[in-house]
Design an enzyme around this catalytic site. Structure first.
Site, PDB file in Angstrom:
ATOM      1  N   GLU A   1      -0.903 -29.536  28.487  1.00 37.46           N
ATOM      2  CA  GLU A   1      -2.148 -30.223  28.127  1.00 37.46           C
ATOM      3  C   GLU A   1      -1.908 -31.327  27.096  1.00 37.46           C
ATOM      4  OE1 GLU A   1      -5.961 -27.886  27.839  1.00 37.46           O
ATOM      5  OE2 GLU A   1      -4.541 -26.238  27.772  1.00 37.46           O
TER       6      GLU A   1
ATOM      7  N   THR B   1       0.813  -1.213   0.000  1.00 38.04           N
ATOM      8  CA  THR B   1       0.000   0.000   0.000  1.00 38.04           C
ATOM      9  C   THR B   1       0.843   1.259   0.000  1.00 38.04           C
ATOM     10  OG1 THR B   1      -1.814  -1.082   1.106  1.00 38.04           O
ATOM     11  CG2 THR B   1      -1.725   1.271   1.347  1.00 38.04           C
TER      12      THR B   1
ATOM     13  N   THR C   1       1.569  -4.368   4.201  1.00 37.74           N
ATOM     14  CA  THR C   1       1.441  -4.681   5.628  1.00 37.74           C
ATOM     15  C   THR C   1       0.937  -6.108   5.889  1.00 37.74           C
ATOM     16  OG1 THR C   1      -0.774  -3.721   5.641  1.00 37.74           O
ATOM     17  CG2 THR C   1       1.038  -2.289   6.321  1.00 37.74           C
ATOM     18  N   ASP C   2       0.321  -6.743   4.886  1.00 32.94           N
ATOM     19  CA  ASP C   2      -0.286  -8.062   5.129  1.00 32.94           C
ATOM     20  C   ASP C   2       0.719  -9.084   5.664  1.00 32.94           C
ATOM     21  OD1 ASP C   2      -2.544  -6.906   4.144  1.00 32.94           O
ATOM     22  OD2 ASP C   2      -2.788  -8.233   2.421  1.00 32.94           O
TER      23      ASP C   2
ATOM     24  N   LYS D   1       0.322  -7.863  12.653  1.00 37.46           N
ATOM     25  CA  LYS D   1      -0.767  -7.017  12.151  1.00 37.46           C
ATOM     26  C   LYS D   1      -2.049  -7.438  12.866  1.00 37.46           C
ATOM     27  CE  LYS D   1      -2.985  -5.379   7.916  1.00 37.46           C
ATOM     28  NZ  LYS D   1      -2.968  -5.267   6.463  1.00 37.46           N
TER      29      LYS D   1
ATOM     30  N   TYR E   1      -8.006   0.568  -4.285  1.00 43.69           N
ATOM     31  CA  TYR E   1      -6.725   0.937  -4.876  1.00 43.69           C
ATOM     32  C   TYR E   1      -5.984  -0.329  -5.265  1.00 43.69           C
ATOM     33  CZ  TYR E   1      -4.562  -0.663  -0.616  1.00 43.69           C
ATOM     34  OH  TYR E   1      -4.139  -1.458   0.418  1.00 43.69           O
TER      35      TYR E   1
HETATM   36  N1  GLU Z   1      -2.649  -6.273   0.692  1.00 46.29           N
HETATM   37  C1  GLU Z   1      -1.662  -5.327   0.318  1.00 46.29           C
HETATM   38  C2  GLU Z   1      -0.284  -5.682   0.823  1.00 46.29           C
HETATM   39  O1  GLU Z   1      -0.111  -6.262   1.857  1.00 46.29           O
HETATM   40  C3  GLU Z   1      -2.004  -3.974   0.774  1.00 46.29           C
HETATM   41  C4  GLU Z   1      -2.092  -3.862   2.262  1.00 46.29           C
HETATM   42  C5  GLU Z   1      -1.058  -2.928   2.798  1.00 46.29           C
HETATM   43  O2  GLU Z   1       0.026  -2.781   2.295  1.00 46.29           O
HETATM   44  O3  GLU Z   1      -1.402  -2.327   3.802  1.00 46.29           O
HETATM   45  O4  GLU Z   1       0.651  -5.335   0.136  1.00 46.29           O
END
Ligand code: GLU
Length: 354
Positions: free
Chosen positions: A311, A40, A119-120, A192, A53
């Protein structure tokens, strides 16, 4: 007179402290290479107010030009490693990234590296690099939750902060770190936590190791899990296959048996609670373990630890536990461990040390 001298010294010391994160002279200016992978932070949308986007569209040169202030912190250059949404991140790109960063430091091409990333899977890449980069120099991973075309995009500020963190002498020897939303996280512990919210990154067990404010970073904690022995991936072109199986009420053993017979060398089980499973899945995991597949119990809970032989009779069943690593991080460590050994005692030791 004494008082004036004291005040002068105090203000000089304060100025020094403030200037620490912002090297100015060409002599002290660190060389920083930004390796772009997409996400992103390089995302582009049609409207500044709508969420839709495409990730990874904006090339590195445009990203650097969008934040000219980064050049105040050092000699900045950029390289495009990939242009993908990080849901498409893969072992080949991890190896490429890791090899390039090791090469940069070995050849003394830079004093610090910043990686821009979606971020994924940012946390997985961060941990993979943490386990494979053989240098004490700062490696900072950064992303954004909103594309560069959004009205209140977060990428520019995050990038500026990441470069400042990379340039700071205080960031040496911290392993790979993630800088987002005015916080610095240890690669091993960060995750995340929200699919859509801006402030998505957290270290649920331990919190951030540092805070960023007004162009400065302050550190408060440092992880003790930063072993000097890293995994050498410089000659590797692939990693042993490890799959994640999700645990849930009344799960069928097919979730395990369905993946056997392939190239799978390890299974991370994202169990309920303290890594628990129902009886049918437990039997299937025990069968897999008998066949030589390394089974690592982790948990879907999101924080806490998975404890050995509480457990579940782990040692009797030949299972290992991930300690406090979440399933996706446990997979990274298991893949890397399997490049060196299939011995479960050694692999368990890795989970307690790395
Ligand atoms: N799903 C995309 C990725 O991980 C966009 C999410 C992001 O970067 O926040 O590249």
């Amino acid at each position: 007179m004494k008082k004036i001298a004291f005040l002068f010294l105090l203000s000089f010391a304060t100025l020094q402290l403030q200037a620490q994160d912002k090297p100015k002279t060409a002599k002290t200016s660190p060389r920083i290479i930004i390796l772009a992978t997409g996400g992103t932070i390089a995302g582009s949308g049609e409207s500044s107010t709508k969420a839709a986007y495409t990730a990874g569209k904006v090339p590195i040169d445009d990203l650097l030009n969008a934040v000219p202030q980064i050049h105040d912190y050092g000699k900045i250059t950029g390289e495009q490693i990939a242009s993908i949404g990080s849901q498409d991140m893969n072992v080949v790109t991890w190896l490429k990234l890791s090899k390039r960063i090791n090469e940069i430091f070995k050849n003394n091409e830079a004093d610090a590296v910043v990686v821009t990333h979606g971020t994924d899977t940012q946390e997985e890449t961060a941990y993979f690099l943490d386990l494979t980069i053989m240098s004490d120099k700062p490696v900072v991973i950064v992303g954004a939750m909103r594309p560069s075309t959004a009205m209140s995009q977060d990428g520019n500020r995050n990038l500026l902060d990441a470069v400042m963190v990379a340039a700071s002498p205080k960031s040496q020897g911290k392993g790979v770190i993630v800088a987002m939303d005015e916080k610095v996280f240890d690669a091993r512990d960060v995750t995340k936590t929200s699919s859509t919210n801006l402030e998505t990154f957290q270290s649920r067990n331990f919190g951030p190791i540092g805070l960023i404010y007004d162009g400065k970073v302050n550190y408060y904690y440092q992880s003790l899990r930063n072993p000097s022995k890293k995994f050498d991936v410089t000659k590797l072109t692939s990693l042993p296959q490890v799959e994640i199986v999700y645990g849930y009420a009344d799960a069928s053993p097919q979730s395990v048996t369905g993946i056997l017979g392939s190239e799978v060398k390890g299974i991370v089980y994202a169990g309920m609670g303290n890594g628990n499973f129902g009886e049918p899945v437990g039997k299937a995991l025990a069968e897999a373990s008998k066949k030589g597949i390394v089974v690592c119990r982790s948990a879907r809970a999101g924080s806490g630890r998975i404890t050995l032989d509480n457990e579940v009779k782990d040692e009797e069943l030949g299972f290992v536990v991930s300690d406090d690593l979440n399933p996706q991080k446990a997979r990274v460590l298991l893949m890397l461990s399997l490049t060196e050994t299939a011995d479960r005692t050694k692999i368990q030791q890795n989970f307690f040390e790395y």
